[in-house]
Design an enzyme around this catalytic site. Structure first.
Site, PDB file in Angstrom:
ATOM      1  N   SER A  18      23.068  47.767  55.538  1.00  0.00           N
ATOM      2  CA  SER A  18      22.720  48.851  54.615  1.00  0.00           C
ATOM      3  C   SER A  18      22.201  50.071  55.364  1.00  0.00           C
ATOM      4  O   SER A  18      21.364  49.975  56.255  1.00  0.00           O
ATOM      5  CB  SER A  18      21.649  48.378  53.623  1.00  0.00           C
ATOM      6  OG  SER A  18      21.157  49.497  52.913  1.00  0.00           O
ATOM      7  N   LYS A  69      22.983  44.162  40.949  1.00  0.00           N
ATOM      8  CA  LYS A  69      22.725  45.285  40.029  1.00  0.00           C
ATOM      9  C   LYS A  69      22.658  44.865  38.563  1.00  0.00           C
ATOM     10  O   LYS A  69      21.884  45.433  37.795  1.00  0.00           O
ATOM     11  CB  LYS A  69      23.796  46.372  40.205  1.00  0.00           C
ATOM     12  CG  LYS A  69      23.704  47.096  41.544  1.00  0.00           C
ATOM     13  CD  LYS A  69      24.743  48.198  41.622  1.00  0.00           C
ATOM     14  CE  LYS A  69      24.799  48.790  43.019  1.00  0.00           C
ATOM     15  NZ  LYS A  69      25.762  49.901  43.115  1.00  0.00           N
ATOM     16  N   ASN A  90      20.536  50.411  39.932  1.00  0.00           N
ATOM     17  CA  ASN A  90      20.501  50.478  41.402  1.00  0.00           C
ATOM     18  C   ASN A  90      19.172  51.000  41.931  1.00  0.00           C
ATOM     19  O   ASN A  90      18.963  51.041  43.140  1.00  0.00           O
ATOM     20  CB  ASN A  90      21.675  51.308  41.955  1.00  0.00           C
ATOM     21  CG  ASN A  90      21.437  52.802  41.852  1.00  0.00           C
ATOM     22  OD1 ASN A  90      20.660  53.256  41.014  1.00  0.00           O
ATOM     23  ND2 ASN A  90      22.093  53.564  42.698  1.00  0.00           N
ATOM     24  N   GLY A 133      32.514  46.651  38.553  1.00  0.00           N
ATOM     25  CA  GLY A 133      31.165  47.186  38.433  1.00  0.00           C
ATOM     26  C   GLY A 133      31.040  48.589  39.006  1.00  0.00           C
ATOM     27  O   GLY A 133      30.286  49.420  38.484  1.00  0.00           O
ATOM     28  N   ALA A 134      31.790  48.884  40.052  1.00  0.00           N
ATOM     29  CA  ALA A 134      31.705  50.208  40.675  1.00  0.00           C
ATOM     30  C   ALA A 134      32.147  51.292  39.692  1.00  0.00           C
ATOM     31  O   ALA A 134      31.584  52.394  39.672  1.00  0.00           O
ATOM     32  CB  ALA A 134      32.565  50.250  41.937  1.00  0.00           C
ATOM     33  N   ASN A 154      44.049  49.891  36.404  1.00  0.00           N
ATOM     34  CA  ASN A 154      43.631  48.649  37.060  1.00  0.00           C
ATOM     35  C   ASN A 154      44.787  47.658  37.073  1.00  0.00           C
ATOM     36  O   ASN A 154      45.644  47.677  36.199  1.00  0.00           O
ATOM     37  CB  ASN A 154      42.423  48.045  36.325  1.00  0.00           C
ATOM     38  CG  ASN A 154      41.672  47.049  37.189  1.00  0.00           C
ATOM     39  OD1 ASN A 154      41.458  47.298  38.378  1.00  0.00           O
ATOM     40  ND2 ASN A 154      41.284  45.918  36.615  1.00  0.00           N
TER      41      ASN A 154
HETATM   42  P1  ATR Z   1      33.117  46.226  42.257  1.00  0.00           P
HETATM   43  O1  ATR Z   1      31.757  45.873  41.790  1.00  0.00           O
HETATM   44  O2  ATR Z   1      33.210  46.751  43.668  1.00  0.00           O
HETATM   45  O3  ATR Z   1      33.831  47.102  41.306  1.00  0.00           O
HETATM   46  P2  ATR Z   1      34.637  43.967  41.296  1.00  0.00           P
HETATM   47  O4  ATR Z   1      33.905  43.965  40.003  1.00  0.00           O
HETATM   48  O5  ATR Z   1      34.927  42.672  41.976  1.00  0.00           O
HETATM   49  O6  ATR Z   1      33.893  44.829  42.386  1.00  0.00           O
HETATM   50  O7  ATR Z   1      36.005  44.755  41.069  1.00  0.00           O
HETATM   51  C1  ATR Z   1      36.934  44.946  42.097  1.00  0.00           C
HETATM   52  C2  ATR Z   1      37.995  45.915  41.596  1.00  0.00           C
HETATM   53  O8  ATR Z   1      38.897  46.209  42.661  1.00  0.00           O
HETATM   54  C3  ATR Z   1      38.839  45.378  40.450  1.00  0.00           C
HETATM   55  O9  ATR Z   1      39.186  46.451  39.609  1.00  0.00           O
HETATM   56  C4  ATR Z   1      40.061  44.833  41.189  1.00  0.00           C
HETATM   57  O10 ATR Z   1      41.224  44.747  40.388  1.00  0.00           O
HETATM   58  P3  ATR Z   1      41.421  43.480  39.359  1.00  0.00           P
HETATM   59  O11 ATR Z   1      40.447  43.699  38.250  1.00  0.00           O
HETATM   60  O12 ATR Z   1      42.822  43.565  38.923  1.00  0.00           O
HETATM   61  O13 ATR Z   1      41.128  42.273  40.197  1.00  0.00           O
HETATM   62  C5  ATR Z   1      40.224  45.877  42.246  1.00  0.00           C
HETATM   63  N1  ATR Z   1      40.986  45.494  43.456  1.00  0.00           N
HETATM   64  C6  ATR Z   1      40.562  44.756  44.503  1.00  0.00           C
HETATM   65  N2  ATR Z   1      41.502  44.669  45.461  1.00  0.00           N
HETATM   66  C7  ATR Z   1      42.560  45.405  45.011  1.00  0.00           C
HETATM   67  C8  ATR Z   1      43.846  45.719  45.557  1.00  0.00           C
HETATM   68  N3  ATR Z   1      44.264  45.268  46.749  1.00  0.00           N
HETATM   69  N4  ATR Z   1      44.666  46.498  44.827  1.00  0.00           N
HETATM   70  C9  ATR Z   1      44.274  46.947  43.624  1.00  0.00           C
HETATM   71  N5  ATR Z   1      43.094  46.692  43.047  1.00  0.00           N
HETATM   72  C10 ATR Z   1      42.232  45.920  43.738  1.00  0.00           C
END
Ligand code: ATR
Length: 266
Positions: A18, A69, A90, A133-134, A154
């Protein structure tokens, strides 16, 4: 236990990489304030205990990062508008009366970083990649800027649709599958997927990008596969998430200390 300087920390797992301590200590030096800021590694099952221990020992505030979070949101009975919408916290402020207040400064951080780069959001067409979540953390502050439209794309369409149903009262928002982002270039594309962490690139049509499209990847510390690909499609303005990290920290500092640090020279 009593401490002479106000104590803050960031909790998450993993936490060793971090950058928050150096950012906050930089702000403190700039403001000529004495404070302590440490990293605390906490697993989700230990969060409640760690939170109570930090508060009971006189800690003044916490930053909360992945994967805590949502737990932090539940642990704060008072929350600001953005935290409430994000269902994620956060930043926690421990008040003298023993209450905990939860905030979410991620979206404010993103909007301020874009603004700092002269990227205005009103009336713009914005594409957000991802629906985790992001994305939840940035939607309310982005929609508050009144973009012309905000599209959430998505891989898993249902997750994007869920976000639309939760946030559509705030502005013109819709959901599409990642492979269906349309034929026209966007003004701004924000990659809020975790793909960059795995050296993957979200698979979107090249039509979404032209030389005027601003590309923002929320992952920081490296040029992601998405930024590299966007450049090969002609994008000339690309940003990683470091500016957002600094700006969300500045807003947390303001919540705790009452003054907004200057982020220009960090
Ligand atoms: P965060 O808190 O970082 O948002 P998360 O809740 O695990 O983490 O969500 C990850 C996001 O990245 C999701 O929208 C995921 O898509 P899916 O919902 O279809 O799984 C997306 N993601 C991760 N790797 C990806 C990739 N290679 N291509 C496209 N989307 C991806």
């Amino acid at each position: 236990m009593s401490h002479s300087v106000d104590r803050y920390a960031v909790m998450g797992f993993p936490i060793e990489h971090s950058r928050s301590p150096e950012i906050h200590l930089n702000f403190a030096a700039q403001m000529q304030q004495a404070l302590e800021y440490t990293r605390i590694e906490v697993q989700p099952e230990d969060f409640s205990t760690a939170l109570n221990a930090f508060q009971d020992s006189g800690g003044k505030g916490l930053n909360i990062t992945v994967p805590l979070k949502e737990l932090a949101w539940r642990a704060c009975l008072q929350r600001d508008e953005f935290a409430e919408r994000a269902k994620a916290v956060n930043t926690i402020r421990f008040n003298a009366d023993g209450t905990r207040e939860g905030f979410n400064t991620d979206g404010i951080g993103l909007v301020r970083d874009l603004t700092k780069h002269q990227i205005e959001l009103p009336d713009k067409r914005i594409l957000i990649l991802g629906a985790g979540g992001a994305v939840r953390g940035i939607l309310a502050p982005l929609l508050q800027q009144s973009p012309a439209e905000l599209v959430i794309a998505n891989r898993t369409l249902s997750k994007a649709q869920q976000l639309v149903s939760e946030f559509e009262d705030l502005g013109f928002l819709h959901a599409v599958e990642l492979n269906n982002v349309g034929k026209y270039a966007y003004d701004i594309i924000i990659n809020a997927t975790s793909s960059g962490l795995y050296n993957e690139c979200p698979n979107i049509a090249a039509d979404a990008i032209n030389s005027h499209t601003v590309i923002y990847d929320m992952v920081y510390g490296k040029e992601t596969a998405f930024i590299q690909w966007a450049k090969t499609q002609g994008a000339t303005q690309t940003f990683d998430g470091m500016g957002m990290l600094i700006e969300q920290a500045a807003e947390a500092f303001r919540i705790w200390r009452g003054v907004l640090p200057n982020t220009q020279n960090i």
